[in-house]
Design an enzyme around this catalytic site. Structure first.
Site, PDB file in Angstrom:
ATOM      1  N   TRP A 126       5.125  -5.265  -9.032  1.00 48.30           N
ATOM      2  CA  TRP A 126       5.602  -4.601  -7.823  1.00 48.30           C
ATOM      3  C   TRP A 126       5.505  -5.469  -6.571  1.00 48.30           C
ATOM      4  CZ3 TRP A 126       1.523  -5.117  -4.725  1.00 48.30           C
ATOM      5  CH2 TRP A 126       0.252  -5.110  -5.304  1.00 48.30           C
ATOM      6  N   ASN A 127       4.754  -6.574  -6.620  1.00 46.90           N
ATOM      7  CA  ASN A 127       4.508  -7.310  -5.372  1.00 46.90           C
ATOM      8  C   ASN A 127       5.742  -8.053  -4.865  1.00 46.90           C
ATOM      9  OD1 ASN A 127       4.248  -9.052  -7.558  1.00 46.90           O
ATOM     10  ND2 ASN A 127       2.713 -10.330  -6.566  1.00 46.90           N
ATOM     11  N   CYS A 172       0.281 -13.606  -6.364  1.00 45.78           N
ATOM     12  CA  CYS A 172      -0.538 -14.276  -7.370  1.00 45.78           C
ATOM     13  C   CYS A 172      -0.942 -15.688  -6.954  1.00 45.78           C
ATOM     14  CB  CYS A 172       0.193 -14.310  -8.710  1.00 45.78           C
ATOM     15  SG  CYS A 172       1.827 -15.052  -8.612  1.00 45.78           S
ATOM     16  N   GLU A 232      -9.763 -11.947  -8.660  1.00 47.66           N
ATOM     17  CA  GLU A 232      -8.660 -12.044  -7.718  1.00 47.66           C
ATOM     18  C   GLU A 232      -8.623 -10.777  -6.863  1.00 47.66           C
ATOM     19  OE1 GLU A 232      -3.956 -13.349  -8.009  1.00 47.66           O
ATOM     20  OE2 GLU A 232      -4.860 -12.250  -9.666  1.00 47.66           O
TER      21      GLU A 232
END
Length: 533
Positions: free
Chosen positions: A196-197, A331, A432
């Protein structure tokens, strides 16, 4: 000893969320016939909004009639719904892609180039709508969303041009009367699963080379941001891509069975996935059952290193771009920021000063620099990382808290945050964060920071700043990552390979060889030619 950074008192308050009511919010408050009305989105071309999946060129609902509610993370208001599809629809989509493959794969590379260039042009023409759509379902500021659309379109353009350059090889043979020829052919049906990013760019980075190579696709977009994928499919149809070449299955609660079918189906010849390392491992294992080709772009934990000979102003600006783009939800975001001791206080002060000026709010509002996180789970993770780091000795320079929603709804806004004196035992050093949290850790030597930077199971991206040419070469080669930014915080481009090492995945996307992952090489040996001695 604790670092004491000279900051104005106002910085400690951190960024404040905008209190104004955005124009589009008024539209949502007005009565409407149903949540599926495209007028909610406020697009110039409402026909880009689709509320159904796509199978064999037809917009279809789920067999069960169930729906997935899609909300705007800035307000928690429903934008609309898409079908909750499952195993049966997935099999139909795979079959449709399989039936479309023979004719699409036989089209000329020039034809595929021309069709993809039409799609590229349509994406440019609808930049305002596609950008607005990304902001509505993802939350990122409109300028950033339109930047994503440009980035997304660049993959279509790049691979349109690569379609006509899928050269084979003529390899000289030691035997007389014989010639060796290696040709490249499309691999077949490709399953594509995206996060979704980047609701648009993560799709085109895979669909671009797949279609350019002559493959057909089944796309499973994220449940949080399906409308961008569906709009791209609509534009692809307008560009002339035939029925069945692109199929889209929307799902949320049935994601396990849909993913399993996409990986284990013998008809699917390749799986391309972007997402977490944990999910990538599951898909990798399932894909092994049919020995299909895989491209896996998984999690990262990027180090960002500032050496004492760096240009501090440039390093701060790069950290802003690298860490806070998408509110830290990428990411390749800097997750661990290491700064050499002699420039540590200076860098921390300048970074906090810049971050304190951010304006958080609805991405459609004027002047907003950072939008919401995607959902409550994302907020909870950032809160956990901040609290853990502070408990272990870190200090908050700016931000560090969840901000209230402007309409009183449960908030997805977290103040862009800078922590200093973050110990190596903090959770965020090994996990992360995926949020707007810049964590600063001091180091003394090059050897020490390389050991810290490489002490992780993943290796997607890494960044460092230095003006020593020898150090630039040493550090670039010693960082255990697939991509290095030397004196820059921005590395993503359609024209270069994107991917990681270790547990950050397999394969590369983009660049001159990005199309190769969607093709297979075939050797043809010609004998008895009567032309040898």
């Amino acid at each position: 000893m604790k670092l004491v950074v000279p900051l104005r008192a106002s910085l400690l308050k951190g960024p404040q969320i905008s209190k104004s009511v955005p124009i589009w919010r008024v539209t949502l408050l007005q009565p409407r016939m149903a949540s599926s009305q495209a007028s909610v989105f406020g697009l110039k071309d409402p026909s880009l909004i689709k509320f159904q999946g796509l199978i064999n060129g037809k917009w279809v609902d789920s067999k069960s009639g169930e729906k997935i509610s899609v909300t705007n993370p800035a307000t928690n208001e429903e934008l609309g719904s898409v079908p909750e599809m499952g195993l049966e629809e997935t099999k139909e989509a795979i079959e449709a892609a399989s039936k479309a493959f023979p004719s699409w794969s036989k089209t000329t590379a020039k034809h595929r180039h021309d069709v993809l260039m039409k799609l590229f042009q349509l994406m440019q023409q609808h930049d305002d709508d596609l950008g607005r759509l990304i902001t509505l379902e993802n939350g990122k500021p409109l300028a950033e969303a339109k930047g994503e659309n440009a980035y997304s379109a660049s993959f279509i353009e790049w691979f349109a041009e690569e379609a006509v350059r899928t050269y084979g090889d003529h390899i000289p043979c030691a035997m007389p009367n014989t010639r060796n020829l290696v040709i490249k052919q499309p691999i077949g049906v490709v399953a594509i699963m995206t996060p979704w990013n980047f609701p648009s760019a993560m799709i085109t980075r895979k669909v671009g080379p797949a279609l350019a190579a002559g493959c057909t696709v089944v796309i499973k977009p994220p449940a949080e941001t399906p409308f961008s994928a569906l709009a791209l499919a609509e534009l692809a149809s307008r560009a002339g891509i035939p029925e069945g070449v692109i199929n889209i299955v929307t799902t949320n609660k049935n994601i396990s069975e849909v993913g399993k079918e996409l990986c284990e189906s013998k008809t699917v010849k390749k799986v391309s996935f972007t997402g977490s390392t944990a999910v990538a491992k599951l898909l990798y294992g399932m894909s092994a059952s049919t020995m299909k080709k895989v491209s896996l772009e998984a999690g990262g934990n990027a180090p960002f290193i500032v050496f004492d000979d760096a240009n501090i102003d440039e390093a701060v600006e790069a950290a802003i771009a690298c860490k806070f783009r998408g509110s830290g939800q990428t990411c390749v975001c800097a997750n661990r920021i290491y700064v050499q001791s002699s420039v540590y206080a200076d860098f921390a002060s300048r970074l906090a000063e810049r971050v304190s000026k951010f304006k958080v709010g609805n991405g459609l509002e004027e002047g907003i620099t950072h939008g919401p996180l995607i959902h409550a789970r994302a907020i909870e993770k950032v809160e956990r990382h901040v609290s853990d780091a502070v408990e272990k000795g870190a200090s908050i320079l700016v931000g560090g808290k969840t901000l209230p929603s402007p309409n009183g709804a449960p908030s997805s806004f977290f103040a862009p945050t800078v922590l200093c004196d973050v110990p190596n035992t903090a959770l965020l050093q090994t996990e992360e964060t995926f949020g707007p949290l810049a964590a600063l850790t001091k180091f003394e030597t090059e050897e020490e920071v390389l050991r810290l930077a490489n002490s992780t199971d993943v290796g997607l991206a890494g960044y460092f700043f230095s003006r020593d040419v020898g150090r630039v070469w040493r550090v670039a080669e010693k960082l255990e990552v697939g991509m290095v930014g030397a004196n820059t915080g921005l590395i993503s481009q359609a024209v270069v390979p994107f991917g990681g090492i270790k547990e950050s995945g397999l394969g590369r996307e983009g660049g001159p060889r990005g199309i190769d992952d969607y093709m297979q090489e075939k050797l043809v040996v010609f004998g008895g030619l009567g032309i040898g001695a």
